[in-house]
Structure formats: structure tokens, C-alpha cells
Design a protein around this motif. Structure first.
Motif, short mmCIF file in Angstrom:
data_model
loop_
_atom_site.label_atom_id
_atom_site.label_comp_id
_atom_site.label_asym_id
_atom_site.label_seq_id
_atom_site.Cartn_x
_atom_site.Cartn_y
_atom_site.Cartn_z
N ALA C 10 -31.34 -12.06 -44.69
CA ALA C 10 -30.34 -13.07 -45.05
C ALA C 10 -31.00 -14.30 -45.66
O ALA C 10 -30.69 -15.43 -45.29
N SER C 44 -35.00 -13.43 -38.24
CA SER C 44 -34.75 -14.78 -37.74
C SER C 44 -33.32 -14.84 -37.21
O SER C 44 -32.35 -14.64 -37.96
N ALA C 47 -31.22 -17.41 -39.05
CA ALA C 47 -30.79 -16.95 -40.37
C ALA C 47 -29.61 -15.98 -40.25
O ALA C 47 -28.63 -16.06 -41.01
N THR C 80 -34.75 -7.88 -47.89
CA THR C 80 -35.94 -8.36 -47.16
C THR C 80 -37.09 -8.48 -48.14
O THR C 80 -37.01 -8.01 -49.27
N ASN C 82 -40.50 -7.36 -49.88
CA ASN C 82 -40.80 -6.03 -50.43
C ASN C 82 -41.29 -5.01 -49.40
O ASN C 82 -40.91 -3.83 -49.44
N TYR C 323 -27.37 -17.16 -63.90
CA TYR C 323 -28.15 -16.12 -63.24
C TYR C 323 -27.29 -15.32 -62.26
O TYR C 323 -27.29 -14.08 -62.26
N1 LIG Z 1 -33.53 -9.78 -58.34
C1 LIG Z 1 -34.09 -10.97 -58.35
O1 LIG Z 1 -34.03 -11.72 -59.35
C2 LIG Z 1 -34.82 -11.43 -57.15
C3 LIG Z 1 -35.25 -10.52 -56.23
N2 LIG Z 1 -35.87 -10.92 -55.10
C4 LIG Z 1 -36.28 -9.89 -54.15
O2 LIG Z 1 -35.46 -10.01 -53.02
C5 LIG Z 1 -36.21 -9.74 -51.84
C6 LIG Z 1 -36.03 -10.91 -50.89
O3 LIG Z 1 -36.50 -12.07 -51.50
P1 LIG Z 1 -35.92 -13.51 -51.09
O4 LIG Z 1 -34.49 -13.40 -50.78
O5 LIG Z 1 -36.36 -14.43 -52.18
O6 LIG Z 1 -36.75 -13.80 -49.79
P2 LIG Z 1 -36.41 -14.79 -48.59
O7 LIG Z 1 -37.70 -15.08 -47.95
O8 LIG Z 1 -35.56 -15.94 -49.08
O9 LIG Z 1 -35.51 -13.91 -47.62
C7 LIG Z 1 -35.98 -12.79 -46.94
C8 LIG Z 1 -35.26 -12.71 -45.61
O10 LIG Z 1 -35.57 -11.46 -44.96
C9 LIG Z 1 -35.78 -11.71 -43.62
N3 LIG Z 1 -36.56 -10.61 -43.09
C10 LIG Z 1 -37.87 -10.39 -43.15
N4 LIG Z 1 -38.18 -9.24 -42.61
C11 LIG Z 1 -37.02 -8.69 -42.14
C12 LIG Z 1 -36.71 -7.51 -41.45
N5 LIG Z 1 -37.65 -6.62 -41.13
N6 LIG Z 1 -35.42 -7.28 -41.13
C13 LIG Z 1 -34.47 -8.19 -41.45
N7 LIG Z 1 -34.73 -9.32 -42.10
C14 LIG Z 1 -35.99 -9.56 -42.43
C15 LIG Z 1 -36.47 -13.03 -43.57
O11 LIG Z 1 -36.36 -13.64 -42.28
C16 LIG Z 1 -35.70 -13.81 -44.66
O12 LIG Z 1 -34.58 -14.46 -44.10
C17 LIG Z 1 -37.62 -9.47 -52.28
O13 LIG Z 1 -37.84 -8.08 -52.33
C18 LIG Z 1 -37.70 -10.06 -53.66
O14 LIG Z 1 -38.62 -9.39 -54.49
C19 LIG Z 1 -36.07 -12.25 -54.83
C20 LIG Z 1 -35.66 -13.21 -55.71
C21 LIG Z 1 -35.04 -12.88 -56.97
#
Ligand SMILES: NC(=O)C1=CN([C@@H]2O[C@H](COP(=O)(O)OP(=O)(O)OC[C@H]3O[C@@H](n4cnc5c(N)ncnc54)[C@H](O)[C@@H]3O)[C@@H](O)[C@H]2O)C=CC1
Ligand SMILES: NC(=O)C1=CN([C@@H]2O[C@H](COP(=O)(O)OP(=O)(O)OC[C@H]3O[C@@H](n4cnc5c(N)ncnc54)[C@H](O)[C@@H]3O)[C@@H](O)[C@H]2O)C=CC1
Ligand SMILES: NC(=O)C1=CN([C@@H]2O[C@H](COP(=O)(O)OP(=O)(O)OC[C@H]3O[C@@H](n4cnc5c(N)ncnc54)[C@H](O)[C@@H]3O)[C@@H](O)[C@H]2O)C=CC1
Ligand SMILES: NC(=O)C1=CN([C@@H]2O[C@H](COP(=O)(O)OP(=O)(O)OC[C@H]3O[C@@H](n4cnc5c(N)ncnc54)[C@H](O)[C@@H]3O)[C@@H](O)[C@H]2O)C=CC1
Lengths: 381, 381, 381, 381
Positions: C10, C44, C47, C80, C82, C323
Motif C-alpha cells: 500500500a 507495515s 500503511a 510491493t 520488486n 501520469y
Molecule cells: N509503473 C510505474 O510507473 C511505477 C512502478 N513502480 C513499481 O511499483 C512497485 C512498488 O513501488 P512503490 O509503490 O514506489 O514503493 P513504495 O515503497 O511506495 O511501496 C511499497 C509498499 O509495499 C510494502 N511492502 C513491502 N513488502 C511487502 C510485503 N511483503 N507484503 C506487503 N507489503 C509489502 C511496503 O511497506 C510499502 O508500503 C515496485 O515494483 C516499483 O518498481 C513504482 C513507481 C512507478
């Protein structure tokens, strides 16, 4: 807290508003209140019904009066064509509703001032949808101006041009008839530019304007050979003096080939300049005379978390916001005003200010001379 | 054929003209005549002497009268400050010389019309240095307009802005004193824009203008605390109606932060639009409503051999020409007129036309109202 | 039909996906199904809880396994970091769920191919969030290429650069550690560009790459003097040959000063060229050699109703999408696939294709030589 | 002091050089010497004769040997096709002449190193016409880099693309045959970009390149159906490592639709970035991370008197210089070296450096692998 919305007019803007309420919640969080879509009305039954389903309103009706009287409604959201704003808003205010009304507020400064006065008496939130004011770019530019970074302000030069009505085979609509629209490009597009200019620079003192109707007649319906008169400006150009001493030009056109959403302006100061175009929504260009001379030039600043309103959308600069996002910030500011009594810019008095400028411009066109803008605030004429 | 040049005023433009004559020969070849640098005069002895050496004139003098009377001189080339154009040009014409005079032609329409009439009587070449008219970009744009590719012309919106005089510590010069300059930004910069607009669209019918002097006083010399009054416009904005039915705005500023050589304009037609900025000298932007809609947009056309005047410089498009190259084309057109009796655009009548527009604008500023441009052509007032 | 969503992760993207599901309904209407926000999980607790309230999920949990097993969940939405994509997606597939997974699909081509194969066996919708593919601009460019309007395709030159990690005081994160991220700028940003390039041009055949880690160590936490090693590429540059015969370069950087969201590329053909930058999201620049030569230039085409995906947002061209709107189109395509079995581009096979290119690039960096991309499709390695 | 010029090759560049010598005098003044046009030779009698008249040479000949032996000649100016540079330059040096040779210096690094060594022995001025090095924009960018304002330099990404040979009906010329041209787009256009990159960043250490011949055959003459093979690169892309630690890509094309004179590059540093395109010759874009974050963006800096080489042309910024003006600065630097023994950048050693990079690139294409650039300076191989 739940805020119950009653929508009047389920066209483009009706949909955009409802979308915006929803996104305001998801983007900014629930502190400003949670919008609930209570009832939608439209003269077209299909439109009302369809909006109810697609946008998630609990009920629909073809009679707007039901909406303004409905006890379960907190905000009356008016997204009808211009001519109906006054009547609906007045009724809503009289029923003690908060009112969210699309721009322009009414068809005349007189009506707008009356509504502004009434809203003040009722103590309700009264909001006009001049969403460009909520554009983080314009907020940033206002900061630049007010911080003194550009020095004393000398001039404002702006235009809002589109080519949406350039094709002469497009039929006549309410936009071409003054009793429905008030004016042509001026009220429709120009008013947006005026809202930005007055948000940033304050009131305009006097104007001198020239208008043109290039396509003098249009088919009464698509393909028809019967023609009806276009009553208002396709194109308008205005000299303007501002109360703060600045001067400049404002223009607007609905027949400018190649211009799509070309709301653009520059503000000249004694120590800098800023220019902006809504067609490149995410970029502000600013020049500071204080930069060392060999490296001096307009800076292309991408909107980012440093600019008010942006950070709720994205964590980093340069990720494009879009037109709808202005409406999201607007809806959030409105909800916030209802729920937490926070202040906001685009109240009916602001709307009446724009309408007074519009009235002066129309008078100037008629007189072919300079006209003072009345700039009365918040009192019945 | 040798064309013997007598230069009056050996400052920036004097050098630029001489350079241009030379380059005209090397760029276009000798058919238009071979310029010979006979005599140069300047009130400053150092300037005259230095020009003689560096630019290759055979003789120098501090007395311009010697030049206009010199039998060995074919063309009198006037590159003095504005106030001296009239007197020198008149004497040169009376001596039967061809005259090449920097813009603006004189300080008033009356003087300019008189010179135009005199030149006509004498049957000599009479050329005003409105070099932007020779810019291949503007020639191309004129073609676009005249070909009908843009449809019926609706509007012309232009500005010529610089920030050369934004710094208030810059001392007073002849440019700030009306008896030497006629006007401020209007005559100096605005006249260039008027020349382009009238070259392309023809005469302006009526104007309504507003001017401002932002820096009201300047040091009498660099660093001095003694101040002198600035008499004319730092900034001017104008509504304009053209004889061909187009309408629009024209503005000019010498205090527009960040603007360096911002002569920019757009021409709106019912079937297209063109816009251009001298700061991006080699690019013209043009839009055609006839392009199929999914792929329609402003085309950024780089100047190239297809555009009049360019191919003498480079064999392929997109190789940048510069400001001086406008003067080269101008010098060639002038030589050609002298040698081969070819026609040219910027004759004294054209110069008088611009000055009549300028006069009407100044009158409008004074009257705060619409003023008709007189548009008398080639006859003594 | 209701489609029940279970979200894992989240953070930024978790919020963006939920937003997008909502907007998909309001923007495109209910035919593609109505998303219902069933359950959200995040490691979290704060979160998860917060998302539940703000985004409107019925339940929350800190254990993602509950989500993939929940009978009330139709789509498992994985947002989550990668490193967790593989495990969560695999479990979700094994439970017969539709899966919506953020990019990159996993940390290796091997894992991704395995998931692609498994998804095929299960017959569920399997969607990777390469949202740039849904950008109407890229869809339009694909049309230009496939229509033959640009002739035979010669080259693709692209970069995706940001300066988000240029500041060396920013602490180490999972993005800098290969076991969590797979690679640096390449997998994070470069993969987006690869997705666009492969969407438009098809597979890459061979690559030759060079990478650099400029900021070799970073603080273990903000302000700390203890440093940890950055394991992967800040900057990568790649020569590429495409299966269709095109050639070119691809590069990516997370330390490119001034670049905010600079996904930009050009495609050269024998009869035209197109170029695009995500920083000016709403403009595509296209050049046709068939335009007549005097008027030929890159056309700046604003996105509009003629371009796939746009018209659901706005009725006219040039009104900026942002976006998030790419995610809205993505969510709609996904819902549509679940509800109506429609086809879609970014399935796991597509994701595995990108990961195979990424693997080949990393191998090329290690070997300092050309490497063939394996380009296996849909079969377990 | 008079400097007597003997020109070999009276085509485009021969004319441009002569023009430039003339303008150098008029622009910079006589301190650097006064060029005198002594003799011109061309294999085409018409070309030689015509040049003599139009450009003002005292004599003409069809035998270049007369020029290099002529006692009245100080500088031998070589503007023939590439294949003749070596022989003419060698003979001129052996006769103790100063030599001004167009780029590329010769067809191979070996020949160029030999000439560089010979020139050193003879103690004459030896100048290669890499005029982009004289562009005030590139000089300014070098200052930005060397001042440390951009921090440590990370990357250089550049291309030089034109569409001059995109049309497949254009016949074969010497440019397509290696024994006359050495290579295709690489030597013709790419060498200019290399000259800029090495002027600013210093030597390239290693390269890895890929080239393509898209139009494999061309008519032997206009309209002919007989075809001849094109032997060299229409398009080339290169990975490069610089000795200073920077990395990046270089590419070049003569078949890039829409590109006219697209020499463009960006230089990334840890504290800033600069980018530039010759198609917008008078603008440099620079970004400093030290600007405060809300107002940070690429600055569009117009060339002006602050930038080396500009002030001789114009007294104020933003007045466009053109391509020929680079040659004027070049000619002035050359005259200055001859007259006043001043230093200059583009000597034959510099030319040999470029040719060594070119050789390494061609070897890399052949080997399909990384190749070290030899970077020998000033010694016979
Ligand atoms: N399509 C696009 O333009 C974008 C894609 N992404 C991708 O989205 C994914 C997430 O990135 P963000 O949202 O930026 O990261 P973020 O750090 O904002 O959010 C990730 C969330 O996942 C949670 N998390 C971590 N491990 C977990 C688990 N095992 N189970 C449940 N929750 C867990 C974290 O606590 C955090 O709240 C990545 O794979 C990234 O590459 C990110 C930004 C842009
Ligand atoms: N802020 C902005 O950027 C924009 C503002 N607007 C403003 O929004 C308003 C609506 O414009 P659009 O949505 O574009 O028009 P639209 O024509 O798409 O929708 C208007 C709707 O109102 C309905 N309607 C008409 N009379 C009604 C009545 N008496 N009661 C209930 N429904 C009624 C119509 O049936 C129609 O569905 C106008 O005032 C316009 O100026 C429009 C577009 C953009
Ligand atoms: N076409 C264009 O783009 C431009 C046109 N101009 C025009 O060129 C003219 C000259 O301007 P600049 O060259 O910039 O001025 P400048 O100040 O550089 O040169 C003027 C020269 O005239 C000399 N002079 C003054 N009175 C004289 C007299 N009675 N007889 C002989 N010499 C005299 C001065 O000593 C000075 O050397 C002005 O009319 C100006 O408007 C100037 C700049 C650009
Ligand atoms: N610095 C720059 O930006 C440019 C440099 N160049 C370089 O300049 C050189 C000449 O190119 P262009 O002027 O474009 O070619 P061009 O084809 O216009 O002129 C070459 C001339 O040399 C003559 N020529 C051939 N062999 C000769 C010989 N043995 N002796 C005397 N004359 C001979 C030809 O008859 C022709 O008149 C080339 O090396 C080219 O790479 C060309 C264009 C731009």
C-alpha cells in the motif's frame, strides 16, 4: 464526516466534478470529509439516469428543484449551461445549501453580486469553478509575484485561444446566443484567463476592447442549410490597466487555428519575468535578472512537490498532472471549506469580480472606448 | 558595374551595412554590381578614421555634407541616429544620389512623406533599412498568407520586446529624448514589427494604444546621481484594425526581462496559423487545418533553399543564417535596384507608411482613444 | 459485475492502482466491471490500516498470504517492491487468482517465464503494470509505425533519465541492492523504455551495454556517516539491434541532473520520424517526408480524441492528461479482460520479454561484449 | 600585414572560407592581418574562373601544384573533397606554407599524424576547419565544464543527424566511396561531433560501434537505372569511454528524416547538465543543482557578449549569429596565428586525434567489439 452532493447538470463538467470529489478523497485523504453522491438531476432523463449509474449517485431526477430542496443534500453542485447558474444557485442558497457553481458565475455582474451578497448572508460555502486558479503552476507564479522575486510588476500579457469553433459547419449552440451565454469567447475562455490574472495581480481598473465575429452565421443543426446568427465574439482583444499599476493585453479566441488549450500569459517585472502555457501544463518559465549574466536565461521549471497542490499527487517533480487534477484540488478545497471552515479563493465575490470585468469589456466594445471596471465587492448593486 | 558608397555614420549599423555590401557581392555574385567604399563620415573623427581603415573606405571626413555632394558617390548610406536621417537624406536626394537610410526613416510621417515625394521626383533608388522584411522567414510567411493557404486572415498578434534598457542605472541617451528619437520602444523596436506586419498584411486602418514609462528618470552619465527625465515609452501596447479586415494587438518593450531579440508574432487565418520568433530565427511554425486530424499540429519548418533569399547562403536547409544575413539580402536588393532597376519593398513610401502608423499610435496614446491611420502614399502632405 | 480487488503493498503504487480502478469506472463506465476494494495488505500495519480508510478497502491485514487465499478476492494486485513480486504472484496464480503485478515482473527472466507459463496454465488474467504502453501517445506512435506512414523503420534512440538519486546524501535503499531490485536504473527506469520500444518495434535481438555506478557508496540512513555499497547501475547505455532490422541506442540514468521524468525516444523511418518525451506528455512530434518541401517540418501533435485512450477523458484535443491517467487506462483494460475476456498487451509473457532483454543487457555489461537476447516466449526455461 | 591566400577547391567551402577571411577583417579589425586573395585553383576551370571573379582572387589556375609552390602565397587553403587533403597539405607544408585544411584532415589517422609531425617540423600554422569548435556556444559550454560548475563530468550523449541523403534516388557521389571519403556519416558529420566532444572533454579512450548502410545502392547518375554500391555507413552508433572517466553515446546519420543540421549533445555532471542543438544555434540550455529547488530548471541562455567570440558580431545578446560566423571566428583565429603567433585549438594534431577516434570506431564496427583509441600525439606512427 460525510458531505452529501446534489448535482445539477450531468454533462462533461458534471462528470468531472463527481470524479474530482472522489479523487479528492483518495488523493488528499478523509480529513476534508467524504463525499457522498446523493442525487443527480438533468433535464435529459437519459443523462440523469446514466450519471446515476456510472458516477454512483443514489437517486436521479429531471427536476433540479428537487435537488436544491432535498434535506439530504449538503452541497448543490451546478454544472448546467451558464444561463441556469443564477436561478439554481439562488434557490440553493435560499435553501441554505453550500453551492459549487461552474464558471462563469452568472450572465451578468449584477446577478453575480446579488448571489455573492446572498451567500454571505446565509453563511454558506460559495464556490465558483475557476479551476485554473488551483493549478499548481498558477499558485507558484502567484508566489513568485508576491515574493517580490520579479520586482515591481509592469505588465501582464495573456491569451486564451482554442480552435474548437473554427469549423464553420459546426451548428449554432447556446454558446452563440447571448441570452444563454452572456458573451462568446470572452465569457467562455477569456473568463478563465481573467480569473488567473486577477488571482495573481488583483483587480483590473480599466479596459479598452475590440471584438469580432468571424463566422457570422451557422447551420441551425448539423448539415442544415438553414442558418442562424452568431450573436457574440469569436475573437476579442483587450487593453487593460490593473489597479496595481501593471498594464497589458488580454485576448481570447475560439477560432484560432492550431490552438487547442492555449491559455498562455507572461508577467513582466522589473527584476524578472515568468511565462506559462496550459498546453505545456507542467512547465513554468521564469527569468531572474539577478542570475549572473553569462548563465542567465529563462528557467524551465517542472512542477513538483515544491509547488502548492502537487505533492498530493506525486512524490517527485516532472510527473505530469492533468487538467482533471485542477478539479481534484478544487474539490478538495471546497470539501475542506465545508468540513473545516478553511478559506478559499474562488468564492462568489471573486466570481462577481470576473463578471464585472467581463461587463466592462463588453461595454467597452460597444462604446469603442476605455471603460472603468466597477469592482464592487460583495454588496447588492 | 561599380557602385560607389558614401557612408554617413560609422557606428554599429555603419559597420553592418559595409559588411553587408561586401557579403552581398560574395554571396550573390557580381551581377548586381560591385560596391566600392568611397568615403565615410562620422561626427567622431576617431570613428570615421577607424571605419576607413577597418572597413576599407578610401577616404573619411567628419562632415556629412562632403559625402552627399561628392561626385564620386552613387549611394549615400545613412546610419546616423534617427534625428539626422531627414536632413542628410534630403540633401542626398537633392544632389541626385541614391539613398539607403536606416529605419525609422525620419522623426515624423510628414518628413517621411516629403522625402518619399522628393525621391520619386528625382527617380533615384530610395531604400529604408527595415531588414526584417528581408528575412527569408518573413518572406515565406508572406507567401503563406498570399497563397491563401491560411484562408482568410483574421488576426495579427505581435510583440517586439527586449530587456536592453531594463537596468535603471543605464544613463540617459538620445533614445530617451523625443526630439532625437521621435518615440521610445515604439519607433526603435515597434517599427520593425510594424514593417513586418505591413509587409505581410498591408496597411493598418486604426489603432488604440497605451504606453508606459516605467523608469522615469535616468542618470545623465554612468554612475552619476544627477538624473534626467525619460520622455518616451518603455512599453507600448496597441489594438489594431487592418485594412484587410484583420484585427489584433501589437506591443513593444525595451524593459522586458529575459527578452533579448523577441520579435514575435502570429497570424491567424480561417484555414491555418503561422507563428514566428526572431529569437529562433531559422524556424517558422505553421499549422494547416487541411492536414488529417490525427496527425495535425504546428509544423516547425526550418528555413532552407525553398525559402526566398536563403539559397544564396547555404545549399541545404537548417544551416543557421544570422541577423547580419538579413542586411546582406537587403544590400543585395538595393545594389540590384541601382544596377538593374529591379523593384524592392522598403522604399521611402513604405517607410512613410510605417511612420504614419507610428504617428497615429502616438496620437492615440495622447487622446486615449481610437485614431485612424492617415495612410497617405507618396504625396506631400 | 463486481470485481473484488485484494491489494498487496500500500505504498505509492498501491494508492495509484486503487485510484485508477475507481477512475476507470467513472471514466469508462461500468461495462468493464465495477471494482470493489475487498482487502489490502502491507507489512507495515500503519500503511495497511491507513490505506483501508483512505482508499476504501473493507479489510486490511499485514499478511499478504491472506490476500492471495481469500475467496472473496478476484484480482490480486501486487504493488510491493520488486523482490516480492515473484513469490506473491506465484501464490496468487496457484490460488487461481487474476494477477495485476507492478513492473518489473520479477528479478529475472527465469522467474518471469515461469510465472508466464503458470498463468497460461491457469487461464487467468495476468497483467504487468508497464503503464507507458497505455499512454495514448505511445499508442498513436505505434499506429504511425505500423501504418507504414514512416516507411521502413531504421532506428530507435531512447533514454529514460531522472535525477532522483543524484544527491549523494540520499541513503541506501532496496533499489541499490541487487537481491531486492535486480538492477539499478536499468530495471527501474530502463525497463519502462524497453516496454515502449518492444510494444512498438517488437523484440530486441542483441545488445551491447556499458554501465556505471557513479555514487559508489551511500549513508546507511539519512545523515549517517556509515556507508554501504551501491551495487548497481546509476547509468547504463546500450547498443541494440531489433529483430525487425532497426538499430539504435537505449540508455537510462537515475543521476541525470535536471531530468525529471525524461522518458524520451525517437523512431527513424525511411519516410518519416517521430519523437516524444514524457516530460511533455501531451505532445507527439512527427515528420513526414511526403509533405511538400517548403512547408515540411516536425508537427507538434497534441493528444486528442483521435488517439486511442484519450476520448474517455476529454471531448477535445490539447486538454492535458497526466501520469495517473495511464494507470486509469491500464486498470480499465485489466478490468475489461477480467469481465469481458478482451485481449491486452502487457501480459506476463510481455513482462518476461522485457526481463529477458534486461538479463541480456546485464550479461553484456559483465562480458563487455554483444549478447543475444533469448526471447523465449511463454515456456518454462 | 597582408596575408596572401591561395585557395585549392572553389566549391561551397572554398567560397565560405574566402567570405570568412573577408568578414574576419571587417568583424575583428586589421590587427590579425589583412587577407589578400592571391590565387584560386580548381580542377573545374569554370569553378576556378568564377571564383576568381566573384570572390576577388587575383589569379586562377586548374593546377593546385601552382598554388602550393607560389611564392606570393602565405596560406594554402584546402577546400577540396577529403581524398585530396593529404596530398595537397603535404606539398604545401613541404613548401613551407601555412596550411588551412578542411575537415576531416585526411582519410586515415596515419596520414594525419604524418602531416601533424611535418607541420611541427616546419614550424608553420596548421589549421583544420572543425569550425564547430569556434561556435561561441561550444566555447561557453567548455567554460561551464572546466569551471567545475557542472561538478564531475559523468556523461556525454551526442548525435549529428541530417536527412540530406535520405532520398534513395539521389545518385552515388564520392561521399559513398571509401577511397574518396574514408567513411560515411561518421567522417562527414560524426567527426564534427567528435571535434566538439574532444574539445570539451578531451580524448576518448575506447569505443564500441555499430553501423548500417540502409540505402545499399544508388543510381550512378540522376535518373539512371544503373546502380552502384554504397560502401559506407548511413548511420552509426557508438558507445564511448572518455579518458576523464565520462561515458556515453555518439551517433551520426545522413538519413534521419526531419533532421536538418541536428548536431546535438548533452553533458551530464554531478552538479549540473548542459544541452545544445546546432539547429537552435543561439541557445544553450544549462541546469545547476545549486539553484534553489522550487525555481530550478534548465536555463535557456541566449548567446551574447558574455560568450567568447560573440561580441565582435553584435553589441547585445540574442541577435542571431549563423553558421558562417563560426567560419569567420575560425578565419580570424587562423590569421591571428599567422600574424601574431597566437595559439589555436584545431591544429593538425587535434585533427589527427579525431581521425584516430574515427579509425578506432571503424575497427570496432569491423570487429564487433570494444577497441582502444590509440591517441598518439604528434609523432609519426
Ligand atoms: N509503473 C510505474 O510507473 C511505477 C512502478 N513502480 C513499481 O511499483 C512497485 C512498488 O513501488 P512503490 O509503490 O514506489 O514503493 P513504495 O515503497 O511506495 O511501496 C511499497 C509498499 O509495499 C510494502 N511492502 C513491502 N513488502 C511487502 C510485503 N511483503 N507484503 C506487503 N507489503 C509489502 C511496503 O511497506 C510499502 O508500503 C515496485 O515494483 C516499483 O518498481 C513504482 C513507481 C512507478
Ligand atoms: N471549468 C472549466 O474548465 C469548464 C467549465 N465549463 C462550464 O460548465 C458548465 C457546463 O458545461 P458542460 O459540462 O461543458 O456542458 P454540457 O453540455 O456537457 O452539460 C450540461 C448539462 O446540463 C444539462 N442541463 C441543461 N439545463 C439544465 C437544467 N436546467 N437542469 C439540469 N440540467 C440541465 C444538460 O442536459 C447537459 O447534460 C458551463 O457553465 C461551462 O461554462 C465547461 C467546460 C470546462
Ligand atoms: N535595422 C536595424 O536592425 C537597426 C537599425 N538601427 C538604426 O541605425 C541607426 C544608427 O544606429 P546605431 O548604428 O545603432 O548607432 P550608433 O550610435 O552605433 O552609431 C551612430 C553613429 O553615427 C554618428 N553620427 C551621429 N551624428 C552624425 C552626423 N550628423 N553625421 C555623421 N555621423 C553621425 C555617431 O558618431 C555614431 O558613430 C539608427 O537610426 C537606428 O535606429 C540600429 C540598430 C539596428
Ligand atoms: N566545416 C564544415 O562544416 C564543412 C566542411 N566541408 C569539407 O570541405 C571539403 C569540401 O567540401 P565542399 O566544399 O562541400 O565540396 P564541393 O564539392 O562543393 O567543392 C569541392 C571543390 O573542389 C574541387 N576539386 C576537387 N578536386 C580538386 C583538386 N584536386 N584540386 C583543386 N580542386 C579540386 C571541385 O571541383 C569542387 O569545386 C570537404 O573536405 C568537406 O568535408 C564541407 C562542408 C561543410
Amino acid at each position: 464526516m460525510e458531505i452529501r452532493v446534489g448535482l445539477v447538470g450531468a454533462g462533461w463538467m458534471g462528470k468531472a466534478h463527481t470524479n474530482a470529489f472522489n479523487n479528492a478523497l483518495m488523493t488528499f485523504g478523509p480529513e476534508a470529509g467524504k463525499p457522498v453522491f446523493e442525487v443527480v438531476s438533468d433535464v435529459s432523463e437519459a443523462a440523469a439516469k446514466n450519471a446515476s449509474e456510472q458516477l454512483g449517485f443514489s437517486r436521479w431526477t429531471t427536476d433540479w428543484k428537487e435537488v436544491v430542496q432535498d434535506e439530504r443534500v449538503d452541497i448543490v453542485d451546478i454544472a448546467t449551461p451558464n444561463a441556469f447558474h443564477y436561478e439554481v444557485a439562488k434557490a440553493a442558497l435560499e435553501n441554505g445549501k453550500h453551492v459549487y457553481c461552474e464558471k462563469p458565475l452568472t450572465l451578468s455582474a449584477e446577478q453575480s453580486l446579488e448571489l455573492a451578497e446572498l451567500a454571505k448572508q446565509k453563511g454558506v460555502v460559495n464556490y465558483v469553478g475557476y479551476n485554473n486558479v488551483m493549478n499548481p503552476a498558477n499558485a507558484y507564479i502567484k508566489d513568485l509575484v508576491q515574493s517580490g522575486k520579479l520586482g515591481e510588476i509592469i505588465g501582464f500579457f495573456g491569451t486564451y485561444a482554442q480552435d474548437s469553433l473554427l469549423d464553420p459547419s459546426l451548428p449554432i449552440t447556446w454558446r452563440h446566443i447571448n441570452k444563454f451565454s452572456g458573451s462568446g469567447a470572452l465569457g467562455d475562455l477569456g473568463s478563465h484567463l481573467l480569473s488567473v490574472s486577477q488571482f495573481i495581480l488583483g483587480n483590473i481598473e480599466s479596459v479598452n476592447a475590440l471584438s469580432k465575429t468571424v463566422i457570422k452565421q451557422r447551420p441551425v443543426s448539423p448539415g442544415s442549410t438553414e442558418l442562424a446568427d452568431v450573436e457574440n465574439d469569436d475573437l476579442i482583444v483587450i487593453l487593460a490597466n490593473y489597479e496595481n499599476g501593471a498594464t497589458g493585453t488580454i485576448s481570447s479566441s475560439r477560432i484560432a487555428a492550431g490552438r487547442k488549450n492555449y491559455l498562455t500569459y507572461e508577467i513582466q517585472g522589473t527584476e524578472g519575468m515568468v511565462h506559462y502555457s496550459l498546453e505545456r501544463m507542467n512547465e513554468v518559465n521564469v527569468y531572474f535578472t539577478s542570475d549572473n549574466s553569462a548563465d542567465r536565461g529563462f528557467r524551465t521549471v517542472f512542477l513538483g512537490p515544491d509547488h502548492k497542490g502537487y505533492s498530493a499527487f506525486y512524490p517527485a517533480a516532472g510527473i505530469a498532472i492533468g487538467y482533471n487534477d485542477m478539479k481534484v484540488i478544487e474539490a478538495h478545497e471546497l470539501l475542506s471549506a465545508v468540513t473545516n471552515n478553511t478559506s478559499y479563493t474562488c468564492d462568489f465575490e471573486f466570481g462577481a469580480q470576473i463578471d464585472q470585468t467581463v461587463d466592462a469589456i463588453l461595454e467597452s466594445v460597444a462604446k469603442q472606448n476605455w471603460v472603468q471596471v466597477k469592482n464592487k465587492g460583495g454588496v447588492t448593486v
